[in-house]
Design a protein around this motif. Structure first.
Motif, short mmCIF file in Angstrom:
data_model
loop_
_atom_site.label_atom_id
_atom_site.label_comp_id
_atom_site.label_asym_id
_atom_site.label_seq_id
_atom_site.Cartn_x
_atom_site.Cartn_y
_atom_site.Cartn_z
N TYR A 60 0.84 -1.20 0.00
CA TYR A 60 0.00 0.00 0.00
C TYR A 60 0.88 1.25 0.00
N ASN A 61 1.90 1.22 0.85
CA ASN A 61 2.78 2.38 0.97
C ASN A 61 3.50 2.66 -0.34
N MET A 62 3.93 1.60 -1.04
CA MET A 62 4.61 1.78 -2.32
C MET A 62 3.71 2.51 -3.32
N LEU A 63 2.43 2.08 -3.40
CA LEU A 63 1.50 2.69 -4.35
C LEU A 63 1.21 4.15 -3.98
N ILE A 64 1.04 4.40 -2.69
CA ILE A 64 0.79 5.77 -2.24
C ILE A 64 2.01 6.65 -2.48
N GLU A 65 3.20 6.10 -2.20
CA GLU A 65 4.43 6.85 -2.40
C GLU A 65 4.70 7.11 -3.87
N ILE A 66 4.28 6.20 -4.75
CA ILE A 66 4.41 6.45 -6.19
C ILE A 66 3.61 7.70 -6.56
#
Length: 517
Positions: free
Chosen positions: A264-270
């Protein structure tokens, strides 16, 4: 000229991010398939621990970069050289401190990784540490290019570097499934990239190699030291708010939970990185603007950046709320989903942080560091207390509730208060009226878009993408209808129109030249 440089930097940054994002999805998919979610959790945990060591940077970079704006604008090469020499020495010391402190943590790694079956934990951590230390040796060169508004050059080099790194790591995972070799490859690419950038800067600005013949004046030195003291506290507070989530989750929940959250964090950080490509490049233009223009001019540009910040962050926030869960289910499977409540909290945090971008840019480039030096520490205390209490009772959601509450208690109002008082000389109520006006519009747009979305059932990945496009069109249509008469929208529209006109004109000229030849 500022707008031109900003656009070039933004365009190259977004292009780079599109390529890196595509490769990252492939890399993450292969990573999960061949190594599993536990290795993902270890990676996230060590990244958080080493982010704590980056606090040794202590605001040296931000403070000296702020001091460089004026001499760069005036082309004062002698003063630039003095500051860059100081910058280089400071980062050498920082690299040594990070290395020594990082090594001292190694004996205590079991405290955070007691429930993992991953082998060679200490070696993995050591490679992470080396990869954290190495960039400090060249970072002063990169930052100088940014101050000169040549970020697009850094982006170009990092694009090639990132593509090479991701492709190499994908190959290593596919053929060897060796996590240590995967990390070593990343380390090697980091060394090569940093060295190449340093060579480029030296060739572009040969005066940086001149021998420094004078000492830094007492006023500049005093301001740098004062700002460093303030930024140290701010960096510590920021880390304790955003850098400790993975550590708390791994300690009170599990390493596997860190791995689930990391997707989730990866997608939000993208999404955050895409927007930051815009604001990080505007950042140095605003610094240049503040060094040369009136407060009213700065305020008028700030209002434009606030609208832009709202438009981008609310659009992405709405898309994430609607599409994040179905996307993860299609991508890696429903077993990697977290509760809807956690997702909602994460997106609210995303929006709140994003909406502070424009006001924080003015604050930092105006040199306001000292006045709120203790605010991040207070925010950190609130965050840690609430997060640790709630994680014991409601699990992982409690960690993010603590983060959100601490943000609303401190920076949500402190940052705009300082900027409106010290930079704009205007009442703070003007900020909050505009902020809540934007938020009401975003909320209404979400419910409208969600209604449109609910009419289509995502049964394939293609359908999911189609729905995403429909949502994007719906959101932007609503915003255009609401804002098209405002001065800020017209300003942004004119910039885009002028730039597109220039691009089309150049395309026509190049086409004629090619035709004649």
């Amino acid at each position: 000229m500022r707008a031109k440089y900003s656009f070039i930097n933004i365009a190259t940054g977004l292009g780079n991010q599109l390529v890196i994002t595509s490769l990252s999805f492939i890399s993450r998919t292969i990573f999960i398939s061949y190594l599993g979610v536990e290795y993902l959790g270890i990676s996230g945990l060590f990244t958080s621990i080493l982010a704590m060591l980056a606090l040794a940077e202590a605001g040296v970079g931000s403070s000296i970069v702020y001091s460089l704006y004026k001499p760069v604008a005036e082309n004062d090469q002698e003063k630039i050289n003095v500051l860059m020499n100081l910058y280089k020495k400071a980062y050498m010391v920082i690299a040594l401190i990070v290395l020594l402190v990082g090594l001292s943590i190694m004996p205590f790694l079991e405290l955070f990784t007691k429930d993992t079956s991953v082998e060679n934990i200490h070696l993995i951590y050591l490679i992470f540490l080396i990869n954290t230390v190495l960039p400090y040796l060249y970072l002063h060169k990169n930052n100088f290019l940014s101050v000169c508004q040549k970020t697009y050059m850094i982006t170009g080099i990092y694009s090639i570097s990132s593509i090479a790194s991701v492709c190499l790591k994908i190959g290593i995972l596919y053929y060897t499934k060796n996590f240590i070799l995967y990390l070593v490859a990343d380390c090697f690419i980091t060394i090569v990239t940093s060295a190449v950038l340093a060579i480029i800067v030296n060739r572009m600005y040969p005066f940086l190699k001149n021998k420094v013949t004078r000492k830094l004046d007492s006023e500049t030195r005093s301001n740098i030291i004062k700002n460093i003291k303030a930024i140290v506290l701010q960096n510590i507070g920021t880390y304790l708010v955003f850098g400790t989530d993975n550590i708390i989750i791994s300690t009170f929940v599990s390493i596997t939970a860190v791995g689930l959250y990391s997707n989730y964090n990866m997608l939000i950080e993208i999404c955050r990185t895409f927007v930051n490509q815009v604001f990080s490049n505007i950042y140095h233009s605003v610094g240049n603007l503040i060094a040369q223009e009136t407060k009213e001019k700065v305020y008028s540009i700030y209002k434009v950046t606030m609208l832009l910040s709202f438009w981008l962050y609310s659009t992405l926030g709405i898309l994430l709320l609607i599409m994040l869960e179905p996307f993860i289910a299609f991508w890696i499977g429903s077993k990697f989903l977290m509760s809807k409540g956690v997702v909602v909290i994460l997106i609210i945090i995303f929006y709140e942080r994003g909406m502070r971008n424009s006001i924080s840019t003015v604050k930092t480039t105006s040199g306001i560091f000292h006045e709120d030096r203790f605010a991040p520490l207070f925010q950190a205390a609130v965050n840690l207390v609430i997060s640790i209490i709630l994680v014991r009772h409601i699990g992982i959601a409690g960690v993010f509730i603590g983060t959100l509450i601490s943000a609303l208690v401190v920076p949500f109002w402190v940052t705009p208060y300082l900027v409106y008082k010290k930079v704009f000389n205007k009442p703070i109520i003007m900020y909050f009226v505009k902020y809540f006006h934007f938020t009401i519009i975003a909320t209404g747009t979400y419910f409208t878009t969600n209604l449109v979305w609910s009419l289509i059932e995502p049964d394939t990945f293609v359908t999911l993408v189609l729905k995403g496009i429909i949502c994007l069109i719906t959101i932007n249509t609503i915003y255009i209808l609401i804002f098209y008469k405002t001065k800020e929208f017209k300003y942004l529209f004119n910039i885009i129109k002028n730039i597109m006109g220039t691009i089309l004109e150049r395309f026509k000229i190049n086409k004629k030249v090619t035709y004649k030849s």
